[in-house]
Design a protein around this motif. Structure first.
Motif, short mmCIF file in Angstrom:
data_model
loop_
_atom_site.label_atom_id
_atom_site.label_comp_id
_atom_site.label_asym_id
_atom_site.label_seq_id
_atom_site.Cartn_x
_atom_site.Cartn_y
_atom_site.Cartn_z
N PRO A 18 0.81 -1.22 0.00
CA PRO A 18 0.00 0.00 0.00
C PRO A 18 0.84 1.28 0.00
CG PRO A 18 0.17 -0.81 2.20
CD PRO A 18 0.94 -1.78 1.32
N GLY A 19 1.84 1.37 -0.84
CA GLY A 19 2.66 2.57 -0.88
C GLY A 19 3.49 2.71 0.38
N LEU A 20 3.20 3.73 1.18
CA LEU A 20 3.97 3.98 2.40
C LEU A 20 3.44 3.23 3.60
CD1 LEU A 20 4.53 7.82 1.97
CD2 LEU A 20 6.12 5.96 1.45
N GLY A 21 2.43 2.42 3.43
CA GLY A 21 1.87 1.66 4.53
C GLY A 21 0.60 2.30 5.07
N VAL A 22 -0.15 1.51 5.80
CA VAL A 22 -1.42 1.93 6.39
C VAL A 22 -1.28 1.84 7.90
CG1 VAL A 22 -3.87 1.38 6.58
CG2 VAL A 22 -2.70 1.07 4.40
N ALA A 23 -1.64 2.89 8.63
CA ALA A 23 -1.57 2.86 10.10
C ALA A 23 -2.38 1.69 10.62
CB ALA A 23 -2.09 4.17 10.68
N PHE A 24 -1.75 0.90 11.50
CA PHE A 24 -2.38 -0.31 12.03
C PHE A 24 -1.73 -0.61 13.37
CE2 PHE A 24 -2.98 -5.05 11.94
CZ PHE A 24 -4.37 -5.05 11.92
N GLY A 25 -2.51 -0.53 14.47
CA GLY A 25 -1.93 -0.72 15.79
C GLY A 25 -0.91 0.36 16.06
N ASP A 26 0.26 -0.05 16.55
CA ASP A 26 1.35 0.89 16.80
C ASP A 26 2.32 0.94 15.63
OD1 ASP A 26 0.76 2.08 19.21
OD2 ASP A 26 1.65 0.47 20.39
N GLY A 27 1.93 0.44 14.47
CA GLY A 27 2.86 0.41 13.34
C GLY A 27 2.19 0.70 12.03
N LEU A 28 2.81 0.24 10.96
CA LEU A 28 2.29 0.39 9.61
C LEU A 28 2.12 -0.99 8.99
CD1 LEU A 28 4.49 3.28 8.20
CD2 LEU A 28 2.09 3.38 8.85
N ARG A 29 0.96 -1.21 8.42
CA ARG A 29 0.73 -2.46 7.71
C ARG A 29 1.15 -2.24 6.26
NH1 ARG A 29 -4.90 -5.58 6.89
NH2 ARG A 29 -4.08 -7.21 5.55
N CYS A 30 2.21 -2.92 5.87
CA CYS A 30 2.79 -2.79 4.53
C CYS A 30 2.40 -3.96 3.64
CB CYS A 30 4.31 -2.71 4.62
SG CYS A 30 4.87 -1.31 5.61
N THR A 31 1.65 -4.90 4.18
CA THR A 31 1.23 -6.09 3.45
C THR A 31 -0.29 -6.08 3.36
OG1 THR A 31 3.15 -7.30 4.22
CG2 THR A 31 1.31 -8.61 3.47
N VAL A 32 -0.81 -5.96 2.13
CA VAL A 32 -2.26 -5.91 1.93
C VAL A 32 -2.63 -6.82 0.76
CG1 VAL A 32 -2.47 -3.60 2.90
CG2 VAL A 32 -2.13 -3.87 0.46
N GLY A 33 -3.86 -6.70 0.28
CA GLY A 33 -4.34 -7.53 -0.82
C GLY A 33 -4.86 -8.85 -0.27
N THR A 34 -4.66 -9.91 -1.03
CA THR A 34 -5.06 -11.24 -0.58
C THR A 34 -4.05 -11.71 0.47
OG1 THR A 34 -6.00 -11.74 -2.74
CG2 THR A 34 -5.52 -13.61 -1.30
N ILE A 35 -4.52 -11.92 1.68
CA ILE A 35 -3.65 -12.26 2.81
C ILE A 35 -3.66 -13.77 3.05
CG2 ILE A 35 -3.29 -11.98 5.31
CD1 ILE A 35 -2.66 -9.46 3.68
N VAL A 36 -2.46 -14.32 3.26
CA VAL A 36 -2.31 -15.72 3.63
C VAL A 36 -1.59 -15.75 4.97
CG1 VAL A 36 -1.20 -17.92 3.05
CG2 VAL A 36 -2.18 -16.51 1.24
N ARG A 37 -2.20 -16.39 5.94
CA ARG A 37 -1.56 -16.57 7.25
C ARG A 37 -0.59 -17.74 7.12
NH1 ARG A 37 -6.84 -15.89 11.15
NH2 ARG A 37 -7.16 -13.69 10.64
N LEU A 38 0.68 -17.46 7.28
CA LEU A 38 1.70 -18.48 7.10
C LEU A 38 1.89 -19.35 8.33
CD1 LEU A 38 4.27 -16.19 5.29
CD2 LEU A 38 2.77 -17.91 4.23
N GLY A 39 1.87 -18.75 9.49
CA GLY A 39 2.04 -19.52 10.71
C GLY A 39 2.30 -18.64 11.91
N ILE A 40 2.03 -19.19 13.07
CA ILE A 40 2.30 -18.50 14.33
C ILE A 40 3.54 -19.12 14.95
CG2 ILE A 40 1.45 -18.04 16.67
CD1 ILE A 40 -1.39 -18.10 15.48
N LYS A 41 4.45 -18.26 15.35
CA LYS A 41 5.68 -18.68 16.02
C LYS A 41 5.74 -18.00 17.38
CE LYS A 41 7.08 -21.31 12.83
NZ LYS A 41 7.25 -22.72 13.08
N THR A 42 6.52 -18.55 18.27
CA THR A 42 6.70 -17.95 19.59
C THR A 42 8.05 -17.25 19.65
OG1 THR A 42 5.35 -19.67 20.60
CG2 THR A 42 6.78 -18.41 22.07
N ASN A 43 8.01 -15.96 19.94
CA ASN A 43 9.25 -15.19 20.08
C ASN A 43 9.96 -15.63 21.36
OD1 ASN A 43 8.71 -13.57 17.82
ND2 ASN A 43 7.51 -12.15 19.06
#
Length: 111
Positions: free
Chosen positions: A29-54
């Motif tokens: 989305p160009g420069l990103g979209v405000a989302f939470g405390d950050g910018l969402r730079c990934t849009v369109g058709t979304i695929v959830r790849l997996g959840i990991k534990t930091n």
């Protein structure tokens, strides 16, 4: 990067310990979209790849027995995909939101 033959690993760092969702999108989305405390730079058709534990503020996808990134994201045709990681962050930054995102990454896949 050739899909199916890839060795690409996404790594997020500087995050609190806890769950982190790695995801893929089809557009930027160009420069990103405000989302939470950050910018969402990934849009369109979304695929959830997996959840990991930091652990120690870091995690990676794929790891262990996970499929290759192109397989997990069902990348079957040449195109550019974007990647990002969404994680919980209860520290107060720009907003009252309790989540944040890593920087985005753009990858051009080929056959």
């Amino acid at each position: 990067m050739r899909s199916g033959l890839d060795s690409l690993v996404l790594t997020g760092s500087g995050m609190p310990n806890g769950p982190a969702l790695y995801f893929q999108g089809t557009n930027q989305p160009g420069l990103g979209v405000a989302f939470g405390d950050g910018l969402r730079c990934t849009v369109g058709t979304i695929v959830r790849l997996g959840i990991k534990t930091n652990v120690g503020g870091t995690s990676s996808f794929p790891s262990g027995s996970d499929p290759k990134l192109s397989v997990a994201g069902n990348v079957t045709t040449p195109r550019t995909h974007t990647y990002q990681c969404w994680y919980r962050d209860s520290a107060a930054f720009c907003t009252a939101a309790t989540f944040n995102l890593t920087n985005g990454l753009s990858v051009t896949w080929s056959n």
